[in-house]
Write a protein that holds these residues in place. Structure first.
Motif, PDB file in Angstrom:
ATOM      1  N   PRO A 160     -12.051 -21.226  30.066  1.00 18.83           N
ATOM      2  CA  PRO A 160     -12.645 -21.260  31.400  1.00 18.83           C
ATOM      3  C   PRO A 160     -12.401 -22.627  32.048  1.00 18.83           C
ATOM      4  O   PRO A 160     -12.522 -23.651  31.382  1.00 18.83           O
ATOM      5  CB  PRO A 160     -14.145 -21.059  31.141  1.00 18.83           C
ATOM      6  N   CYS A 161     -12.061 -22.623  33.306  1.00 18.34           N
ATOM      7  CA  CYS A 161     -11.814 -23.876  34.022  1.00 18.34           C
ATOM      8  C   CYS A 161     -13.138 -24.623  34.243  1.00 18.34           C
ATOM      9  O   CYS A 161     -14.115 -24.035  34.688  1.00 18.34           O
ATOM     10  CB  CYS A 161     -11.167 -23.570  35.372  1.00 18.34           C
ATOM     11  N   PRO A 162     -13.164 -25.934  33.936  1.00 18.45           N
ATOM     12  CA  PRO A 162     -14.395 -26.712  34.142  1.00 18.45           C
ATOM     13  C   PRO A 162     -14.719 -26.918  35.620  1.00 18.45           C
ATOM     14  O   PRO A 162     -15.842 -27.272  35.963  1.00 18.45           O
ATOM     15  CB  PRO A 162     -14.090 -28.053  33.470  1.00 18.45           C
ATOM     16  N   HIS A 163     -13.746 -26.693  36.504  1.00 16.57           N
ATOM     17  CA  HIS A 163     -13.956 -26.950  37.931  1.00 16.57           C
ATOM     18  C   HIS A 163     -14.312 -25.688  38.692  1.00 16.57           C
ATOM     19  O   HIS A 163     -15.222 -25.707  39.525  1.00 16.57           O
ATOM     20  CB  HIS A 163     -12.699 -27.584  38.535  1.00 16.57           C
ATOM     21  N   CYS A 164     -13.580 -24.583  38.451  1.00 16.01           N
ATOM     22  CA  CYS A 164     -13.821 -23.379  39.254  1.00 16.01           C
ATOM     23  C   CYS A 164     -14.242 -22.174  38.416  1.00 16.01           C
ATOM     24  O   CYS A 164     -14.476 -21.097  38.958  1.00 16.01           O
ATOM     25  CB  CYS A 164     -12.567 -23.038  40.073  1.00 16.01           C
ATOM     26  N   SER A 165     -14.338 -22.363  37.083  1.00 13.63           N
ATOM     27  CA  SER A 165     -14.771 -21.308  36.146  1.00 13.63           C
ATOM     28  C   SER A 165     -13.812 -20.129  36.006  1.00 13.63           C
ATOM     29  O   SER A 165     -14.145 -19.152  35.346  1.00 13.63           O
ATOM     30  CB  SER A 165     -16.171 -20.776  36.489  1.00 13.63           C
ATOM     31  N   THR A 186      -3.196 -27.138  33.316  1.00 11.31           N
ATOM     32  CA  THR A 186      -4.013 -27.107  34.525  1.00 11.31           C
ATOM     33  C   THR A 186      -4.431 -25.668  34.821  1.00 11.31           C
ATOM     34  O   THR A 186      -3.814 -24.715  34.354  1.00 11.31           O
ATOM     35  CB  THR A 186      -3.238 -27.667  35.740  1.00 11.31           C
ATOM     36  N   CYS A 187      -5.472 -25.540  35.621  1.00  8.93           N
ATOM     37  CA  CYS A 187      -6.024 -24.238  35.954  1.00  8.93           C
ATOM     38  C   CYS A 187      -5.081 -23.480  36.892  1.00  8.93           C
ATOM     39  O   CYS A 187      -4.572 -24.049  37.863  1.00  8.93           O
ATOM     40  CB  CYS A 187      -7.375 -24.455  36.626  1.00  8.93           C
ATOM     41  N   GLY A 188      -4.869 -22.200  36.583  1.00  6.85           N
ATOM     42  CA  GLY A 188      -4.001 -21.383  37.415  1.00  6.85           C
ATOM     43  C   GLY A 188      -4.547 -21.175  38.822  1.00  6.85           C
ATOM     44  O   GLY A 188      -3.788 -20.950  39.758  1.00  6.85           O
ATOM     45  N   ARG A 189      -5.870 -21.258  38.974  1.00  4.59           N
ATOM     46  CA  ARG A 189      -6.449 -21.037  40.303  1.00  4.59           C
ATOM     47  C   ARG A 189      -6.569 -22.330  41.117  1.00  4.59           C
ATOM     48  O   ARG A 189      -6.062 -22.410  42.222  1.00  4.59           O
ATOM     49  CB  ARG A 189      -7.820 -20.379  40.188  1.00  4.59           C
ATOM     50  N   CYS A 190      -7.244 -23.345  40.542  1.00  7.48           N
ATOM     51  CA  CYS A 190      -7.529 -24.550  41.354  1.00  7.48           C
ATOM     52  C   CYS A 190      -6.579 -25.706  41.058  1.00  7.48           C
ATOM     53  O   CYS A 190      -6.643 -26.739  41.734  1.00  7.48           O
ATOM     54  CB  CYS A 190      -8.981 -24.983  41.184  1.00  7.48           C
ATOM     55  N   LYS A 191      -5.708 -25.545  40.032  1.00  4.53           N
ATOM     56  CA  LYS A 191      -4.676 -26.544  39.700  1.00  4.53           C
ATOM     57  C   LYS A 191      -5.222 -27.854  39.148  1.00  4.53           C
ATOM     58  O   LYS A 191      -4.483 -28.816  38.986  1.00  4.53           O
ATOM     59  CB  LYS A 191      -3.765 -26.866  40.922  1.00  4.53           C
TER      60      LYS A 191
END
Ligand code: ZN
Length: 146
Positions: free
Chosen positions: A8-13, A28-33
């Motif tokens: 799970p992304c720590p920034h956008c979950s 890096t996160c696929g959604r928020c980078k």
């Protein structure tokens, strides 16, 4: 074929699926980078707790704390440095028991600081009282078997 892990992304979950052998590659996160691991504890709330405690494939170590608690404040630097040591094999998060009373009461937090180690929704271990960073690191590793 390599196994994949849900992080799970720590920034956008957003739940990111990454190959297990890429865990150390500063993904890096696929959604928020933004970075999936920044070497510091994340803020947990009702909005992201389930993602990290239940859906993530790395164990989640939670520091249940409150701003008025002296021992909690003095443990904060130790917990931060434990995050730098334990990531990315663990996710470390802080839960403010004053703001997130529902979660604190769900886990019957009676004294703080209390550390609870979760993995896929299961509580693996808990410990009350302040600890140093090496102690936190050893404690988490021994209970998670990693
Ligand atoms: Zn994200």
């Amino acid at each position: 074929m390599t196994e994949s892990m849900f992080i799970p992304c720590p920034h956008c979950s957003a739940i990111n699926r990454i190959p297990a052998d890429r865990l150390y590659d500063h993904g890096t996160c696929g959604r928020c980078k933004k970075g999936l691991f920044d070497g510091r504890p994340i803020e947990l709330s009702a909005a992201n707790f389930e993602a990290h405690a239940v859906r993530g494939d790395v164990p989640l170590l939670v520091d249940f704390w409150a701003p008025w608690c002296g021992p909690c404040r003095s443990m904060a630097p130790a917990f931060s440095s434990a995050a730098a040591q334990l990531e990315p094999l663990f996710r470390l998060g802080k839960l403010n028991t004053e703001e997130e009373r529902e979660i604190a009461s769900r886990y019957s937090i009676r004294s703080i600081p209390t550390l609870i180690l979760f993995h896929r929704g299961k509580e693996l271990a808990r410990q009350s009282g302040a600890m140093g960073s090496d102690e936190i690191t050893r404690w988490a590793r021994s209970h998670a078997g990693r």
